[in-house]
Design a protein around this motif. Structure first.
Motif, mmCIF file in Angstrom:
data_model
loop_
_atom_site.group_PDB
_atom_site.id
_atom_site.type_symbol
_atom_site.label_atom_id
_atom_site.label_comp_id
_atom_site.label_asym_id
_atom_site.label_seq_id
_atom_site.Cartn_x
_atom_site.Cartn_y
_atom_site.Cartn_z
ATOM 1 N N SER A 1 6.536 9.473 -0.128
ATOM 2 C CA SER A 1 5.437 8.540 0.143
ATOM 3 C C SER A 1 5.824 7.572 1.249
ATOM 4 C CB SER A 1 5.082 7.766 -1.132
ATOM 5 O OG SER A 1 6.191 6.978 -1.545
ATOM 6 N N ALA A 2 4.815 6.881 1.741
ATOM 7 C CA ALA A 2 5.028 5.783 2.684
ATOM 8 C C ALA A 2 4.586 4.510 1.981
ATOM 9 C CB ALA A 2 4.222 5.998 3.955
ATOM 10 N N GLU A 3 5.410 3.485 2.065
ATOM 11 C CA GLU A 3 5.082 2.191 1.479
ATOM 12 C C GLU A 3 4.915 1.188 2.606
ATOM 13 O OE1 GLU A 3 8.267 1.270 -1.232
ATOM 14 O OE2 GLU A 3 7.419 2.562 -2.802
ATOM 15 N N LEU A 4 3.708 0.650 2.721
ATOM 16 C CA LEU A 4 3.400 -0.332 3.757
ATOM 17 C C LEU A 4 3.288 -1.703 3.106
ATOM 18 C CD1 LEU A 4 1.809 2.499 4.465
ATOM 19 C CD2 LEU A 4 1.038 1.163 6.393
ATOM 20 N N ARG A 5 4.136 -2.616 3.516
ATOM 21 C CA ARG A 5 4.086 -3.984 3.003
ATOM 22 C C ARG A 5 3.467 -4.857 4.089
ATOM 23 N NH1 ARG A 5 8.170 -1.914 -0.052
ATOM 24 N NH2 ARG A 5 8.153 -2.679 -2.204
ATOM 25 N N PHE A 6 2.501 -5.687 3.676
ATOM 26 C CA PHE A 6 1.818 -6.525 4.648
ATOM 27 C C PHE A 6 1.279 -7.783 3.996
ATOM 28 C CE2 PHE A 6 -1.169 -3.422 2.992
ATOM 29 C CZ PHE A 6 -2.307 -4.140 2.714
ATOM 30 N N CYS B 1 0.876 -1.173 0.000
ATOM 31 C CA CYS B 1 0.000 0.000 0.000
ATOM 32 C C CYS B 1 0.913 1.223 0.000
ATOM 33 C CB CYS B 1 -0.895 -0.010 1.238
ATOM 34 S SG CYS B 1 -1.895 1.469 1.415
ATOM 35 N N SER B 2 0.734 2.105 -0.967
ATOM 36 C CA SER B 2 1.551 3.304 -1.056
ATOM 37 C C SER B 2 0.654 4.536 -0.920
ATOM 38 C CB SER B 2 2.291 3.330 -2.398
ATOM 39 O OG SER B 2 3.068 4.499 -2.508
ATOM 40 N N LEU B 3 1.085 5.483 -0.093
ATOM 41 C CA LEU B 3 0.303 6.710 0.088
ATOM 42 C C LEU B 3 1.220 7.899 0.290
ATOM 43 C CD1 LEU B 3 0.286 6.908 3.509
ATOM 44 C CD2 LEU B 3 -1.330 5.106 3.118
ATOM 45 N N HIS B 4 0.690 9.078 -0.029
ATOM 46 C CA HIS B 4 1.495 10.308 0.044
ATOM 47 C C HIS B 4 1.304 11.068 1.343
ATOM 48 C CE1 HIS B 4 2.987 9.796 -3.979
ATOM 49 N NE2 HIS B 4 1.761 9.541 -4.378
ATOM 50 N N ARG B 5 0.254 10.716 2.088
ATOM 51 C CA ARG B 5 0.063 11.315 3.407
ATOM 52 C C ARG B 5 -0.787 10.371 4.240
ATOM 53 N NH1 ARG B 5 -4.855 13.481 4.332
ATOM 54 N NH2 ARG B 5 -6.215 13.778 2.551
ATOM 55 N N TRP B 6 -0.595 10.435 5.561
ATOM 56 C CA TRP B 6 -1.423 9.634 6.457
ATOM 57 C C TRP B 6 -2.807 10.274 6.531
ATOM 58 C CZ3 TRP B 6 1.280 5.508 7.013
ATOM 59 C CH2 TRP B 6 2.656 5.537 7.289
ATOM 60 N N VAL C 1 -2.674 10.606 11.595
ATOM 61 C CA VAL C 1 -1.335 10.290 12.117
ATOM 62 C C VAL C 1 -1.389 9.406 13.359
ATOM 63 C CG1 VAL C 1 -0.197 12.308 11.131
ATOM 64 C CG2 VAL C 1 -1.209 12.444 13.430
ATOM 65 N N THR C 2 -2.589 9.214 13.928
ATOM 66 C CA THR C 2 -2.716 8.341 15.096
ATOM 67 C C THR C 2 -3.090 6.914 14.698
ATOM 68 O OG1 THR C 2 -5.042 8.901 15.458
ATOM 69 C CG2 THR C 2 -3.391 10.286 16.552
ATOM 70 N N GLY C 3 -3.206 6.662 13.391
ATOM 71 C CA GLY C 3 -3.507 5.307 12.928
ATOM 72 C C GLY C 3 -3.957 5.308 11.486
ATOM 73 N N GLN C 4 -3.293 4.519 10.645
ATOM 74 C CA GLN C 4 -3.628 4.427 9.222
ATOM 75 C C GLN C 4 -4.392 3.139 8.956
ATOM 76 O OE1 GLN C 4 -3.140 6.581 6.503
ATOM 77 N NE2 GLN C 4 -4.442 5.060 5.518
ATOM 78 N N VAL C 5 -5.650 3.286 8.498
ATOM 79 C CA VAL C 5 -6.453 2.117 8.152
ATOM 80 C C VAL C 5 -5.927 1.538 6.838
ATOM 81 C CG1 VAL C 5 -8.768 1.308 7.537
ATOM 82 C CG2 VAL C 5 -8.481 3.007 9.354
ATOM 83 N N LEU C 6 -5.798 0.223 6.791
ATOM 84 C CA LEU C 6 -5.318 -0.459 5.586
ATOM 85 C C LEU C 6 -6.503 -0.795 4.684
ATOM 86 C CD1 LEU C 6 -2.641 -2.657 7.334
ATOM 87 C CD2 LEU C 6 -2.260 -0.642 5.924
ATOM 88 N N PRO C 7 -6.306 -0.796 3.362
ATOM 89 C CA PRO C 7 -7.434 -0.904 2.422
ATOM 90 C C PRO C 7 -8.019 -2.294 2.216
ATOM 91 C CG PRO C 7 -5.390 -0.664 1.221
ATOM 92 C CD PRO C 7 -5.045 -0.528 2.674
#
Length: 197
Positions: free
Chosen positions: A132-137, A65-70, A73-79
């Motif tokens: 960006s932030a890249e979240l791998r899961f 999941c790649s995004l340009h902003r949270w 900032v207290t928690g990012q929901v995953l898609p």
């Protein structure tokens, strides 16, 4: 935000023989496996459609999941759900250089509909400007198709059979899904609430 499937479901994991039985295709002939590639394609399409409607990955695989902003900032929901494990978070700057975030700085809050990554401190690490932030899961309900809940497995079979039977039909409306499939997946669809609920 965009979501990329980093590992795909292997062909061997697709229940092609089960779909062949469901369709009551003839057996015992030399060309028994002749349509296996076609059936595998319909199974992949059916699984993707069920996943899109439910917001749930059926079989376990790796995602990015790649995004340009949270969003928060207290928690990012995953898609997509259910997330089993967050393997890595990387902050990428405007020039493409990445810095891996220490795993001790965040945690996964597992949830059947809205899993999220939360900070272990006050907020998630800052995303570089124009970066960006890249979240791998890793996400998925089951390791193998036979381990899926029976209603979801049946929905995939019904939808793949529908695609097979109507493979030449071009007049079906956009988003057409048979009633039997929609009723089987209804309880897995994320609940939407509005008006401050």
């Amino acid at each position: 935000m965009y979501l990329i499937e980093e590992s795909q479901i292997p062909d061997a994991a697709l229940p092609v023989a089960r779909l062949r039985d469901h369709l009551r295709m003839g057996s015992g002939f030399v060309e028994d496996g002749l349509q296996d590639g076609l059936l595998g394609g319909f199974l992949r399409a059916a699984m993707a459609a069920v996943e899109a409607r439910t917001g749930k990955a059926l079989l376990v695989r790796d995602f990015l999941c790649s995004l340009h902003r949270w969003r928060d900032v207290t928690g990012q929901v995953l898609p997509i759900a259910p997330v089993r494990l967050v393997t890595q978070i990387t902050l990428v700057d405007a020039f493409g250089a990445g810095a891996v975030v220490d795993a001790a700085r965040y945690a996964l809050v597992a949830d059947g509909d809205a899993p999220k990554v939360v900070p272990m401190g006050g907020c998630l690490p800052s995303i570089p400007e124009h970066g960006s932030a890249e979240l791998r899961f890793q996400a998925g309900l089951a390791e193998a198709f036979g381990d899926l809940p029976s209603d979801l497995a049946q929905a995939v079979m019904l939808l793949a059979a529908h695609y097979y039977e109507y493979r030449d039909e071009t007049a079906l409306g956009q988003g057409c899904m048979p009633f039997g499939v929609t009723s089987l997946i209804a309880r897995y669809r994320p609940m939407r609430m509005g008006f401050g609920a």
